[in-house]
Design a protein around this motif. Structure first.
Motif, PDB file in Angstrom:
ATOM      1  N   TYR A  25       0.684  -1.125  -0.404  1.00  0.00           N
ATOM      2  CA  TYR A  25       0.059  -0.067  -0.343  1.00  0.00           C
ATOM      3  C   TYR A  25       0.512   1.168  -0.234  1.00  0.00           C
ATOM      4  N   THR A  49      -9.346   2.218  -1.574  1.00  0.00           N
ATOM      5  CA  THR A  49      -8.681   1.505  -3.385  1.00  0.00           C
ATOM      6  C   THR A  49      -9.232   2.388  -4.021  1.00  0.00           C
ATOM      7  N   GLU A  51      -7.745   4.417  -6.461  1.00  0.00           N
ATOM      8  CA  GLU A  51      -6.766   4.524  -7.358  1.00  0.00           C
ATOM      9  C   GLU A  51      -6.430   3.362  -8.138  1.00  0.00           C
ATOM     10  N   ASP A  52      -6.613   3.128  -9.330  1.00  0.00           N
ATOM     11  CA  ASP A  52      -6.942   1.602  -9.645  1.00  0.00           C
ATOM     12  C   ASP A  52      -6.489   0.182  -9.159  1.00  0.00           C
ATOM     13  N   ASP A  53      -6.983  -0.080  -7.462  1.00  0.00           N
ATOM     14  CA  ASP A  53      -7.981  -0.915  -6.744  1.00  0.00           C
ATOM     15  C   ASP A  53      -6.661  -0.869  -6.213  1.00  0.00           C
ATOM     16  N   GLU A  54      -5.675  -0.114  -5.649  1.00  0.00           N
ATOM     17  CA  GLU A  54      -4.398  -0.554  -4.998  1.00  0.00           C
ATOM     18  C   GLU A  54      -4.696   0.794  -4.107  1.00  0.00           C
ATOM     19  N   ARG A  56      -4.788   2.654  -0.749  1.00  0.00           N
ATOM     20  CA  ARG A  56      -3.543   3.267   0.026  1.00  0.00           C
ATOM     21  C   ARG A  56      -4.426   3.999   1.006  1.00  0.00           C
ATOM     22  N   SER A  97     -19.162   4.875  -5.972  1.00  0.00           N
ATOM     23  CA  SER A  97     -18.029   4.658  -6.116  1.00  0.00           C
ATOM     24  C   SER A  97     -16.731   5.994  -4.790  1.00  0.00           C
ATOM     25  N   ARG A 139     -11.130  12.062  -4.285  1.00  0.00           N
ATOM     26  CA  ARG A 139     -10.646  11.264  -5.438  1.00  0.00           C
ATOM     27  C   ARG A 139      -9.045  11.278  -5.639  1.00  0.00           C
ATOM     28  N   ASP A 141      -7.348  11.740  -8.691  1.00  0.00           N
ATOM     29  CA  ASP A 141      -6.896  12.332  -9.938  1.00  0.00           C
ATOM     30  C   ASP A 141      -7.654  13.722  -9.976  1.00  0.00           C
ATOM     31  N   ASP A 182     -14.096  -2.543  -2.047  1.00  0.00           N
ATOM     32  CA  ASP A 182     -13.960  -3.114  -3.749  1.00  0.00           C
ATOM     33  C   ASP A 182     -14.410  -2.488  -4.905  1.00  0.00           C
ATOM     34  N   ASN A 183     -14.095  -1.425  -5.530  1.00  0.00           N
ATOM     35  CA  ASN A 183     -14.862  -1.588  -6.554  1.00  0.00           C
ATOM     36  C   ASN A 183     -14.939  -1.491  -7.856  1.00  0.00           C
TER      37      ASN A 183
END
Length: 230
Positions: A25, A49, A51-54, A56, A97, A139, A141, A182-183
């Motif tokens: 992480y 998660t 950001e790309d399921d990573e 953090r 989301s 978010r 981004d 989990d997205n």
């Protein structure tokens, strides 16, 4: 509820407790000291998660309102009632989301009349980290605005917790906390998860603490020590 939490463990400790392997992480910038008195409006650790399921862990503002609510002068929310969070205009976009987890070691509640409020501290009987359901407009981004932040999802209190407050945070087991973040987990199933598998009252213990916690600027482990019996 929920208006004050503790986060006295490190991000590494929360990551290990939820099952994120070492270095799997990314922790946000801004190392901070342990905190036994975390109020809304501050920047507690938030796990997500997004950001790309990573996985953090980042310091994110506790409080949120959509832009239309800000334009109307509506106050910033710090909690979201599960009865309306998934479908109400204020929160439904976040529910779809923006599911996240607030790692904590406990939270405070107050009983009694105004001017004579008695603070209580609630934690897991195991004294392990707890994982509170949250939803966020943050978010990775997008540039955050003054209204960007998170709220803690709450449900009606049950059992003995009713004596302390009529609301409680939705607290998950480690496995269910991962599923919540989990997205790919459908929002409808996330609602059912929050309603049906939150940890029950008998998973917690609660006791009176001193009134020093009433002042947000006060901090330290002494704040969660049980009141001495006269």
């Amino acid at each position: 509820m929920c208006g004050r939490i503790t986060q006295h463990r490190s991000p590494d400790a929360y990551a290990r407790a939820i099952g994120w392997p070492a270095r799997s992480y990314r922790a946000g910038a801004g190392a901070r000291a342990a905190n036994w008195n975390v109020p809304p409006g501050s920047h507690p650790w938030l796990m997500h998660t997004l950001e790309d399921d990573e996985g953090r862990i980042e310091p994110i503002h506790w409080g949120y309102r959509p832009s239309w609510a800000a334009e109307k002068g509506l106050p910033m929310a710090i909690n979201a009632r599960i009865e309306k969070a998934a479908t109400g205009a204020f929160f439904r976009g976040l529910w779809k989301s923006g599911r996240a987890i607030v790692p904590a070691d406990g939270w405070y509640e107050w009983t009694g009349e105004k001017g004579h409020k008695q603070p209580w501290y609630i934690r897991l009987k195991t004294d392990r980290p707890m994982f509170m359901a949250a939803i966020t407009s943050y978010r990775p981004d997008k540039e955050p605005t003054d209204n960007t932040g998170f709220v803690i999802v709450t449900a009606a209190a049950e059992g003995g917790l009713v004596d302390v407050h009529d609301r409680r945070p939705v607290v998950f087991s480690e496995e269910d906390a991962l599923l919540w973040m989990d997205n790919g987990f459908p929002p409808e199933q996330a609602e059912q998860l929050a309603r049906s598998v939150a940890l029950p009252p008998d998973a917690f213990e609660w006791y009176e603490v001193g009134t020093e916690v009433n002042r947000v600027g006060n901090n330290g482990e002494r704040l969660i020590q049980p009141n001495a019996v006269a």
